[in-house]
Design a protein around this motif. Structure first.
Motif, short mmCIF file in Angstrom:
data_model
loop_
_atom_site.label_atom_id
_atom_site.label_comp_id
_atom_site.label_asym_id
_atom_site.label_seq_id
_atom_site.Cartn_x
_atom_site.Cartn_y
_atom_site.Cartn_z
N ASN A 150 -73.52 84.35 36.43
CA ASN A 150 -73.19 83.30 35.45
C ASN A 150 -72.00 83.77 34.63
O ASN A 150 -71.91 84.95 34.31
N ASP A 151 -71.11 82.85 34.27
CA ASP A 151 -69.98 83.21 33.40
C ASP A 151 -70.45 83.85 32.12
O ASP A 151 -69.88 84.79 31.61
N LYS A 152 -71.49 83.23 31.56
CA LYS A 152 -71.91 83.67 30.24
C LYS A 152 -73.36 83.29 30.03
O LYS A 152 -73.89 82.40 30.71
N LEU A 153 -74.01 83.95 29.08
CA LEU A 153 -75.39 83.64 28.73
C LEU A 153 -75.48 83.46 27.23
O LEU A 153 -74.81 84.16 26.48
N SER A 154 -76.32 82.51 26.79
CA SER A 154 -76.53 82.39 25.35
C SER A 154 -77.42 83.56 24.92
O SER A 154 -78.08 84.19 25.75
N ILE A 155 -77.45 83.77 23.62
CA ILE A 155 -78.30 84.85 23.08
C ILE A 155 -79.75 84.62 23.50
O ILE A 155 -80.47 85.55 23.85
N PRO A 166 -84.86 86.96 20.22
CA PRO A 166 -83.41 86.76 20.02
C PRO A 166 -82.89 87.52 18.81
O PRO A 166 -81.77 88.05 18.83
N ALA A 167 -83.72 87.61 17.75
CA ALA A 167 -83.25 88.27 16.54
C ALA A 167 -82.99 89.76 16.77
O ALA A 167 -82.21 90.39 16.06
N ASN A 168 -83.66 90.34 17.77
CA ASN A 168 -83.51 91.78 18.00
C ASN A 168 -82.49 92.13 19.07
O ASN A 168 -82.31 93.29 19.41
N ILE A 169 -81.82 91.11 19.58
CA ILE A 169 -81.02 91.35 20.78
C ILE A 169 -79.89 92.36 20.57
O ILE A 169 -79.58 93.13 21.46
N TYR A 170 -79.31 92.36 19.35
CA TYR A 170 -78.15 93.24 19.14
C TYR A 170 -78.50 94.70 19.37
O TYR A 170 -77.70 95.46 19.88
N LYS A 171 -79.72 95.06 18.99
CA LYS A 171 -80.16 96.44 19.21
C LYS A 171 -80.03 96.82 20.69
O LYS A 171 -79.67 97.93 21.03
N TYR A 172 -80.35 95.85 21.57
CA TYR A 172 -80.40 96.16 22.99
C TYR A 172 -79.05 96.10 23.68
O TYR A 172 -78.84 96.74 24.69
N ILE A 173 -78.16 95.28 23.14
CA ILE A 173 -76.88 95.15 23.85
C ILE A 173 -75.78 95.99 23.21
O ILE A 173 -74.69 96.07 23.74
N ARG A 174 -76.09 96.62 22.08
CA ARG A 174 -75.06 97.42 21.40
C ARG A 174 -74.47 98.46 22.36
O ARG A 174 -73.27 98.63 22.46
N GLN A 175 -75.38 99.11 23.11
CA GLN A 175 -74.93 100.14 24.05
C GLN A 175 -74.00 99.53 25.12
O GLN A 175 -72.95 100.08 25.43
#
Ligand code: ADP
Ligand code: ZN
Ligand code: ZN
Length: 836
Positions: A150-155, A166-175
């Motif tokens: 997929n081109d892109k995914l929503s949060i 969804p609120a915790n997602i940044y923790k997981y994608i920061r890396q």
């Protein structure tokens, strides 16, 4: 170069953003947007990567802006016109200041959600990503694979793949971001979707009898299907003045069962065109009851004359008229006069009355000039109503010049208001309690009227003590009607002492007297309203041996039994659990149900009167958009014999055939812990009694209570408003309650009771230092803990003297100092001005 460009910018704009932050925000206005005006909508960046749509509140010269940080630029201007006008912005600013809310909070409330644009964050693969995934976790591989497809995914989608909130997602994608595997991008979306409809029209080249005859002749031989389409077109066209009008495609398709390819053949031959148009979601209604059908009675005419006279030296008039005195007909005359002068009218009603007869009456009377605005409309519909009010500003004969609505309709973009009517002005649903701004729609409407120099009529059979006080003191004019339309008598009331109910073991909620009367009324084919101010089953469990009651683990309240789920539930936080078979405290199995709600009353009635048609009207049965109207229609047409309900059955309803009103338990309202409970009980008894009896005979009211001598009941039976008012004003003067003082209620919440205690103590002390004895508390709220948060309240009583603004500013100063104290940063503070 960017730097050069910025230097040429001559203006800046101040923008309100839909955020709970103080004040407005300044942006550079690129020259290409130099023709914008205050009230227009712009898109601006805020924070690191978010974009918001905001409203311009001010345009200032660049030189006059002093900041020590670099200003960002306005990215786009939307709509090409104002969304709000200067007067509405003034209302927003006043509300923000008076009710201690931020401008962003006011804007969030005032604008239909569809006008608010926030960007949405998407995740996509980083363009330089090599495809190397060996070092990633399983979840990260899953996400990366999904992004390859997929081109892109929503949060939200990404959170699902990673199986996190969804609120915790940044923790997981920061890396992943750090490793240049994925990147974030922001997309701005305009959520409002217009509705389009296709129309069919004969193409220009064929618009003559000659041409059409030719077409018909040729089609007769070749395509009967195409011919049918044209025949259907001309059948519908006969209803229009134009010879070749546009006809909705759907009409013709339904008519002929034709398919799209048949239509397309006609288009290809150039015989017809298909045109796409934006259409309105709003139904247009034609006026059917002509104004001249109603002739005011002498009493009504006198009241109208008195109101006109009162307007000579007052801006606000309180119309105190008993139930069914015909106030609505008087409003209609006033509305008629106002629109005849080319001015707009706002007609405010309590939320729930809005889905009922009074709206229907107004629309019947004034037709398509009336716009209706309340919370059951969806977001797209609200935008269209908003726009229709706006259209009216430019051209009085278009759009809506009368709006009938709930408290939020004060925010609509009027520019020429001549009159505001506030019906049932005492009703507590005018006050917004749950979210900021915690405003009173009635009081805010009065401020709005003042901006337009327009007149205000407050109407009620049972005015609020505050408004009546203002009327007696000359701040408002007072006009009274003490007789019902047609001279019908107010109902005859019987008070039933439930203490003396003969059979003590009888657990019925109905006294023998009331049962006998219901039987009577049913035999005479009349209708009955049963009023009970608690919804649902409202059953509590209690251990008969030790008195144990199941309570919520997050809130200090007892759990309520829900029959549908056979479950105990918390009405505040939703916590639920199974019904225990034994008392966890003493292990006895003698656990019984106590208490009652409308649902239970309904069941008992069904047992008592199996032949009768019984329906219930409360929050639970009226959630769907038309459920309320359906019940009302069924009741009016006589399909229902007994209607059981909460406050809902008291508002804005007018039935011909109701002979009896029963109030199941007056004590619930009499002893509610609030300084207004006396006044409210009086109002509710009067309002619900007002539904009994009409033209043919005098109605009856039965009030069941354990306190038959309570004064609020006495005054209500005698319809003695003045007696109630005098009694209550003596008490309120003595104990310092409105109208003699203004209240500010402060609630502090925190999950740690020690921090809360400390914060509340400090705040109260700070307030006391400058406001002295006006400060009461802190005290625990009557529900000390909700949702795991402890709650304490401080009550400030400010004298209604000329010092009021000074004292309130003092409160503001202390409140702001306290909120900025880092020690109490985590304490939530809710300020409620004029709590209701
Ligand atoms: P209120 O608003 O004071 O409760 P309404 O305006 O609803 O009273 O009037 C009660 C009933 O009497 C309504 O059905 C209304 O149509 C009717 N009514 C009131 N005034 C007149 C009038 N002048 N002519 C005919 N019907 C009237
Ligand atoms: Zn027990
Ligand atoms: Zn709870």
């Amino acid at each position: 170069m960017l730097g050069d460009f910025v230097d040429t910018v001559k203006f800046c704009v101040e923008v309100i953003l839909p955020l709970p932050l103080k004040g407005s925000f300044t942006y550079l206005l690129p020259d290409e947007f130099s023709d914008v005006a205050v009230g227009e909508r712009v898109i601006v960046p805020f924070g690191n990567r978010k974009f918001y749509s905001g409203i311009i509140v001010n345009i200032i010269e660049r030189e006059k802006v002093k900041t020590n940080f670099e200003l960002k630029e306005v990215i786009a201007v939307l709509d090409n016109r104002q969304i709000v006008l200067e007067k509405q912005l003034e209302l927003w600013k006043w509300m923000s200041s008076y009710y201690f809310a931020t401008l962003g909070e006011v804007m969030n409330n005032a604008l239909p959600a569809m006008f608010k644009i926030t960007s949405e964050t998407f995740i996509s693969l980083h363009p330089e990503f090599s495809g190397e995934i060996s070092s990633l976790s399983e979840a990260e591989v899953g996400l990366t694979n999904a992004l390859m497809n997929n081109d892109k995914l929503s949060i939200k989608q990404a959170a699902e793949i990673l199986n996190v909130k969804p609120a915790n997602i940044y923790k997981y994608i920061r890396q992943l971001i750090g490793d240049c595997i994925v990147e974030l991008q922001e997309e701005v979306k305009n959520p409002y979707r217009p509705v389009y409809r296709d129309y069919i029209q004969i193409a220009e080249n064929f618009r003559s009898d000659e041409k059409m005859n030719e077409v018909f002749r040729s089609l007769e031989k070749r395509s009967f299907k195409q011919l049918k389409i044209l025949l259907s077109y001309f059948k519908h066209a006969a209803n229009y003045q134009d010879e070749y009008p546009e006809i909705p495609k759907k009409l013709i398709l339904d008519d002929t069962d034709a398919n799209h390819s048949t239509l397309n053949s006609l288009v290809e031959k150039g015989i017809i065109d298909i045109n796409k148009h934006k259409i309105s979601r709003l139904e247009l209604v034609e006026a059917t009851s002509k104004p001249e059908n109603i002739i005011l009675t002498d009493k009504q005419r006198q009241a109208l004359i008195d109101i006109h006279k009162s307007f000579e030296n007052h801006d606000i008039t309180l119309l105190h008229g008993v139930t069914s005195s015909g106030k609505t007909e008087i409003y209609f005359k006033l509305i008629e006069e106002t629109i005849a002068q080319g001015k707009q009218v706002l007609f405010l009603l309590p939320e729930i009355a809005l889905t009922t007869q009074i709206v229907e009456r107004t629309v019947k009377y004034f037709g398509e000039q009336v716009g209706v605005y309340h919370s059951k409309f969806n977001h797209n519909e609200r935008v269209e109503i908003w726009n229709a009010v706006f259209d009216n500003n430019k051209n009085f004969s278009r759009g809506y010049n009368i709006v009938i609505g709930a408290r939020s309709s004060i925010f609509l973009p009027f520019d020429n208001l001549g009159l505001i009517i506030i019906d049932e002005e005492h009703d507590y649903s005018y006050k917004q309690n749950d979210i900021a701004p915690r405003y009173n729609g009635r009081d805010s409407a009065i401020f709005l009227a003042n901006l337009f120099n327009s007149k205000v009529v407050l109407g009620s059979a049972t005015p609020s003590i505050e408004s009546y006080y203002n009327a007696l003191n000359g701040k408002y004019a007072l006009v009274e009607i003490s007789e019902r339309y047609g001279g019908f008598l107010l109902p005859e009331t019987t008070v039933i002492d439930m203490k003396r109910k003969a059979d003590k073991n009888n657990i019925s909620h109905f006294s023998n007297e009331l049962i006998k009367e219901i039987k009577n009324v049913l035999e005479n084919k009349k209708q009955i309203l049963i009023y009970h101010n608690r919804r649902g089953f409202s059953l509590r469990l209690e251990c008969e041996v030790c008195g144990w009651v199941p309570e919520c683990i997050h809130c200090d309240v007892s759990l309520i039994y829900h029959k549908t789920f056979h479950q105990l539930r918390c009405h505040y936080c939703g916590y639920n659990k199974h019904v225990p078979s034994h008392c966890p405290n003493c292990h006895s199995d003698r656990i019984f149900m106590k208490g009652f709600g409308t649902e239970l009353i309904e069941e008992e009635l069904e047992l008592l009167f199996p032949q009768a048609v019984i329906k219930r009207m409360d929050l639970d049965t009226t959630k769907r958009k038309n459920a309320f109207t359906k019940l009302i229609t069924e009741f009016s047409s006589g399909e229902i014999d007994i209607l059981v309900g909460t406050q809902m059955i008291t508002k804005g309803l007018d039935f011909e055939n109701v002979a009896l009103v029963g109030i199941i338990n007056a004590d619930n309202m009499l002893y509610f812990p609030d300084f207004r409970s006396f006044e409210r009980s009086f109002q509710q008894i009067c309002q619900v009694s007002g539904r009994a009896g009409r033209k043919n005979e005098r109605g009856k009211v039965f009030i069941q209570t354990f306190s038959p001598d309570h004064k609020a009941i006495k005054y209500a039976i005698n319809n003695d408003y003045r007696g109630m008012y005098d009694n209550q004003t003596i008490e309120r003067r003595q104990f310092n309650y409105p109208p003699f003082v203004r209240l500010i209620d402060v609630k502090l919440r925190h999950k740690d009771s020690n921090i809360l205690d400390k914060a509340a103590e400090v705040f109260a002390e700070m307030l006391r230092k400058s406001l002295g004895k006006r400060v009461l508390g802190p005290e625990y709220h009557y529900i000390p803990r909700l949702n795991n948060q402890y709650i304490k309240s401080i009550l400030v009583k400010i004298d209604r003297t000329s010092d009021f603004p000074v004292l309130k500013n003092e409160f503001r100063r202390i409140y702001e100092t306290f909120s900025e104290n880092p020690q109490f940063k985590s304490v939530r503070i809710i300020v409620d001005v004029d709590p209701y």
